[in-house]
Design an enzyme around this catalytic site. Sequence first.
Site, PDB file in Angstrom:
ATOM      1  N   CYS A   1      -1.738 -12.942  53.510  1.00 46.78           N
ATOM      2  CA  CYS A   1      -1.868 -11.667  53.660  1.00 46.78           C
ATOM      3  C   CYS A   1      -3.819 -11.312  53.863  1.00 46.78           C
ATOM      4  O   CYS A   1      -4.191 -10.661  55.170  1.00 46.78           O
ATOM      5  CB  CYS A   1      -1.385 -11.043  52.543  1.00 46.78           C
ATOM      6  SG  CYS A   1      -0.747 -10.624  52.659  1.00 46.78           S
TER       7      CYS A   1
ATOM      8  N   GLY B   1       8.597 -28.617  50.438  1.00 50.21           N
ATOM      9  CA  GLY B   1       6.622 -28.287  50.237  1.00 50.21           C
ATOM     10  C   GLY B   1       6.171 -27.397  51.333  1.00 50.21           C
ATOM     11  O   GLY B   1       5.128 -27.316  51.123  1.00 50.21           O
TER      12      GLY B   1
ATOM     13  N   HIS C   1       3.818 -16.763  51.356  1.00 52.90           N
ATOM     14  CA  HIS C   1       3.719 -16.156  52.779  1.00 52.90           C
ATOM     15  C   HIS C   1       4.748 -16.429  53.906  1.00 52.90           C
ATOM     16  O   HIS C   1       4.062 -17.542  54.875  1.00 52.90           O
ATOM     17  CB  HIS C   1       2.383 -15.209  52.783  1.00 52.90           C
ATOM     18  CG  HIS C   1       2.577 -14.140  54.126  1.00 52.90           C
ATOM     19  ND1 HIS C   1       1.766 -13.582  54.080  1.00 52.90           N
ATOM     20  CD2 HIS C   1       2.717 -14.606  55.191  1.00 52.90           C
ATOM     21  CE1 HIS C   1       1.880 -12.445  54.700  1.00 52.90           C
ATOM     22  NE2 HIS C   1       2.437 -13.166  55.669  1.00 52.90           N
TER      23      HIS C   1
ATOM     24  N   ASP D   1      -3.653 -24.324  62.067  1.00 56.65           N
ATOM     25  CA  ASP D   1      -3.155 -24.798  60.968  1.00 56.65           C
ATOM     26  C   ASP D   1      -5.033 -25.410  60.577  1.00 56.65           C
ATOM     27  O   ASP D   1      -5.730 -26.304  61.418  1.00 56.65           O
ATOM     28  CB  ASP D   1      -2.479 -25.420  60.880  1.00 56.65           C
ATOM     29  CG  ASP D   1      -1.922 -26.328  59.037  1.00 56.65           C
ATOM     30  OD1 ASP D   1      -1.235 -25.684  59.058  1.00 56.65           O
ATOM     31  OD2 ASP D   1      -2.650 -26.642  58.807  1.00 56.65           O
TER      32      ASP D   1
ATOM     33  N   ASN E   1       9.315 -24.012  56.117  1.00 60.52           N
ATOM     34  CA  ASN E   1       9.405 -24.908  54.791  1.00 60.52           C
ATOM     35  C   ASN E   1      10.050 -23.662  53.583  1.00 60.52           C
ATOM     36  O   ASN E   1       9.473 -23.041  53.867  1.00 60.52           O
ATOM     37  CB  ASN E   1       8.923 -25.460  54.413  1.00 60.52           C
ATOM     38  CG  ASN E   1       8.720 -26.389  55.114  1.00 60.52           C
ATOM     39  OD1 ASN E   1       9.466 -27.302  55.750  1.00 60.52           O
ATOM     40  ND2 ASN E   1       7.210 -27.586  55.332  1.00 60.52           N
TER      41      ASN E   1
ATOM     42  N   HIS F   1       4.399  -9.064  54.489  1.00 56.77           N
ATOM     43  CA  HIS F   1       4.106  -9.780  52.767  1.00 56.77           C
ATOM     44  C   HIS F   1       5.453 -10.486  52.510  1.00 56.77           C
ATOM     45  O   HIS F   1       5.871  -9.488  52.205  1.00 56.77           O
ATOM     46  CB  HIS F   1       3.213  -9.960  51.951  1.00 56.77           C
ATOM     47  CG  HIS F   1       3.692 -10.665  50.791  1.00 56.77           C
ATOM     48  ND1 HIS F   1       2.558 -12.117  51.013  1.00 56.77           N
ATOM     49  CD2 HIS F   1       4.388 -11.192  49.722  1.00 56.77           C
ATOM     50  CE1 HIS F   1       3.458 -12.877  49.778  1.00 56.77           C
ATOM     51  NE2 HIS F   1       4.071 -12.184  49.374  1.00 56.77           N
TER      52      HIS F   1
ATOM     53  N   HIS G   1       5.856 -18.825  57.057  1.00 59.67           N
ATOM     54  CA  HIS G   1       4.909 -19.223  58.241  1.00 59.67           C
ATOM     55  C   HIS G   1       6.342 -19.887  58.497  1.00 59.67           C
ATOM     56  O   HIS G   1       6.647 -21.448  58.133  1.00 59.67           O
ATOM     57  CB  HIS G   1       3.611 -19.314  57.733  1.00 59.67           C
ATOM     58  CG  HIS G   1       3.088 -20.104  56.743  1.00 59.67           C
ATOM     59  ND1 HIS G   1       3.995 -20.179  55.125  1.00 59.67           N
ATOM     60  CD2 HIS G   1       3.092 -21.754  56.646  1.00 59.67           C
ATOM     61  CE1 HIS G   1       3.553 -21.225  54.459  1.00 59.67           C
ATOM     62  NE2 HIS G   1       4.088 -22.520  55.832  1.00 59.67           N
TER      63      HIS G   1
ATOM     64  N   HIS H   1       5.514 -23.051  61.214  1.00 58.26           N
ATOM     65  CA  HIS H   1       5.038 -24.377  61.955  1.00 58.26           C
ATOM     66  C   HIS H   1       5.929 -24.481  63.853  1.00 58.26           C
ATOM     67  O   HIS H   1       6.170 -24.189  63.784  1.00 58.26           O
ATOM     68  CB  HIS H   1       4.666 -25.322  61.042  1.00 58.26           C
ATOM     69  CG  HIS H   1       4.657 -25.405  59.776  1.00 58.26           C
ATOM     70  ND1 HIS H   1       3.731 -25.801  59.609  1.00 58.26           N
ATOM     71  CD2 HIS H   1       4.944 -24.375  58.936  1.00 58.26           C
ATOM     72  CE1 HIS H   1       3.272 -25.322  57.961  1.00 58.26           C
ATOM     73  NE2 HIS H   1       4.151 -24.748  57.566  1.00 58.26           N
TER      74      HIS H   1
ATOM     75  N   CYS I   1      -2.427 -12.963  48.028  1.00 56.26           N
ATOM     76  CA  CYS I   1      -2.009 -13.840  49.277  1.00 56.26           C
ATOM     77  C   CYS I   1      -3.165 -13.878  49.897  1.00 56.26           C
ATOM     78  O   CYS I   1      -3.179 -13.413  50.717  1.00 56.26           O
ATOM     79  CB  CYS I   1      -0.681 -13.041  49.594  1.00 56.26           C
ATOM     80  SG  CYS I   1       0.023 -14.103  50.836  1.00 56.26           S
TER      81      CYS I   1
HETATM   82  P1  5GP Z   1       3.313 -24.666  53.640  1.00 54.39           P
HETATM   83  O1  5GP Z   1       2.896 -26.438  53.268  1.00 54.39           O
HETATM   84  O2  5GP Z   1       3.818 -23.410  53.313  1.00 54.39           O
HETATM   85  O3  5GP Z   1       4.500 -25.126  54.689  1.00 54.39           O
HETATM   86  O4  5GP Z   1       2.021 -24.769  54.442  1.00 54.39           O
HETATM   87  C1  5GP Z   1       1.127 -24.254  54.615  1.00 54.39           C
HETATM   88  C2  5GP Z   1       0.203 -24.655  55.252  1.00 54.39           C
HETATM   89  O5  5GP Z   1      -0.900 -23.791  55.424  1.00 54.39           O
HETATM   90  C3  5GP Z   1      -0.276 -26.413  55.503  1.00 54.39           C
HETATM   91  O6  5GP Z   1       0.073 -26.283  56.174  1.00 54.39           O
HETATM   92  C4  5GP Z   1      -1.286 -25.765  55.471  1.00 54.39           C
HETATM   93  O7  5GP Z   1      -2.521 -27.424  56.033  1.00 54.39           O
HETATM   94  C5  5GP Z   1      -1.893 -24.384  55.804  1.00 54.39           C
HETATM   95  N1  5GP Z   1      -3.372 -23.744  55.218  1.00 54.39           N
HETATM   96  C6  5GP Z   1      -3.970 -23.697  53.781  1.00 54.39           C
HETATM   97  N2  5GP Z   1      -4.598 -23.140  53.999  1.00 54.39           N
HETATM   98  C7  5GP Z   1      -4.818 -23.065  54.852  1.00 54.39           C
HETATM   99  C8  5GP Z   1      -6.423 -21.960  54.943  1.00 54.39           C
HETATM  100  O8  5GP Z   1      -7.119 -21.065  54.340  1.00 54.39           O
HETATM  101  N3  5GP Z   1      -6.283 -21.769  56.369  1.00 54.39           N
HETATM  102  C9  5GP Z   1      -5.303 -22.370  57.064  1.00 54.39           C
HETATM  103  N4  5GP Z   1      -5.358 -21.883  58.532  1.00 54.39           N
HETATM  104  N5  5GP Z   1      -4.840 -22.994  57.453  1.00 54.39           N
HETATM  105  C10 5GP Z   1      -3.794 -22.865  56.158  1.00 54.39           C
HETATM  106 ZN    ZN Z   2       0.956 -12.591  51.931  1.00 56.77          ZN
END
Ligand code: 5GP
Ligand code: ZN
Length: 117
Positions: free
Chosen positions: A7, A93, A98, A30, A87, A46, A100, A102, A4
Amino acid sequence: MDGCLFCKISDKKIPATVVYEDDRALAFRDINPVAPTHVLVIPRVHVSTINDLGPEHEADMGHLFRVAAEVAKLEGLSERGYRTVMNCGVEAGQSVFHVHLHVVGGRGLGWPPFPKG
Ligand code: 5GP
Ligand code: ZN
């Protein structure tokens, strides 16, 4: 959890720009920001999606919002305003499985935030 991404970021095996951390949560920038402030707040534990939350996660999930408010304060957004988004699943999206939160701000944010229709 093995494999993950978040993680690994929580465990400092993958670098990230951390803006706040404690024993239950980590907040980091991000990698692909959509606004001047775009921070992700994750629980240390997790959990893949909102659907996987159990009663044992309630305190951690509530804590995410308090950390989001702390991040907003650190970023100077408390009075200006900001948005929190979580999300759940592919159609919403979610791309990292894991949970999170925003924290987005630093510019005007449209509503409703659903341009793809
Ligand atoms: P989701 O689309 O799952 O709601 O949000 C995932 C977020 O994680 C995205 O906005 C993406 O830009 C961010 N993200 C993906 N990989 C990484 C990473 O390796 N490091 C960081 N800091 N953000 C990441
Ligand atoms: Zn995780």
